[in-house]
Design an enzyme around this catalytic site. Structure first.
Site, short mmCIF file in Angstrom:
data_model
loop_
_atom_site.label_atom_id
_atom_site.label_comp_id
_atom_site.label_asym_id
_atom_site.label_seq_id
_atom_site.Cartn_x
_atom_site.Cartn_y
_atom_site.Cartn_z
CG HIS A 192 7.39 0.97 7.33
ND1 HIS A 192 8.20 0.32 8.24
CD2 HIS A 192 6.49 0.05 6.90
CE1 HIS A 192 7.81 -0.94 8.35
NE2 HIS A 192 6.78 -1.14 7.54
CB CYS A 208 4.24 -2.36 5.34
SG CYS A 208 2.61 -1.82 5.88
#
Length: 234
Positions: A192, A208
């Site tokens: 992301h 992440c």
């Protein structure tokens, strides 16, 4: 308004709970790949004009501010490199040890991006697939994270998927998110964007893989559902 301190608090809390704070899926351990090939050997073949690459992006639903590439280690800026692994064109390889993500263009050639990873990002490795993509995604932290820290809960708002941060310039997921799955479902990990481009090349996320917004937009447009992702051991 959610401050930088608030988002740093989010990341720290996520690390304490052992859950990926960038998503709501349950965490599933990926297979150990400790005997796999070492980090890819790379040699820079071409660099784009960074003044153009990292300028403000027009035509987006929310502002994407320009990034001063001079403030970022050149090692983590987008570039075309020679690539020594044998993944097929269109594949993604993440190397947490060097803070790089590779999109394989053709045999022996890849586009390399700098990434930020988390402490948990160093603890998992193996194969996954991108089975979901979102443009300006909402961020919904795990229930356990919210319950452990009332200060976080006070800063959240209603989203279609529960309490979190609506997609936009305040969302920790940035301009785009791609969701990693295995045969058992959502791994809880995402590739992301980030509100903090200066954090690429560090282990600051809660597991992440974060990218400069201009880079995640560039990658997102080229990635199809079902794209294979290989995360190397750190």
């Amino acid at each position: 308004m959610l401050s930088r301190r608030s988002f740093n608090l989010f990341a720290l809390t996520a690390g304490a709970t052992g859950l990926a704070g960038c998503g709501t899926g349950s965490i599933v351990a990926l297979p150990d790949m400790s005997v796999s090939k070492p980090s890819p050997r790379t040699r820079t073949l071409a660099r784009p004009n960074y003044a153009e690459v990292y300028t403000a992006y027009p035509g987006e639903r929310f502002p994407v501010p320009a990034v001063n590439s001079g403030d970022i280690d050149p090692e983590y800026l987008r570039q075309t490199v020679a690539f020594s692994r044998d993944q097929a064109p269109g594949s993604i390889v993440v190397d947490p040890a060097s803070y790089h993500l590779y999109f394989v263009e053709s045999p022996g050639i890849a586009t390399r991006y700098g990434v930020g990873v988390g402490r948990e990002g160093f603890g998992w490795s193996g194969p996954a697939k991108i089975n979901m993509k979102r443009d300006w995604p909402d961020w919904v932290p795990p229930h356990e994270m919210v319950e452990r820290d009332p200060e976080i809960k006070a800063k959240l708002e209603k989203t279609p998927r529960g309490l979190g941060v609506l997609g936009g310039p305040k969302s920790p997921l940035g301009a785009r998110a791609m969701y990693l799955f295995d045969a058992n479902g959502d791994l809880g990990y995402r590739i992301h964007g980030t509100l903090e481009p200066y954090t690429v090349g560090t282990n600051v996320s809660s597991g992440c893989i974060r990218m400069i917004n201009q880079d995640i937009i560039h990658l997102y447009a080229r990635v199809s559902l079902g794209t294979p992702v290989t995360v190397l051991p750190a």
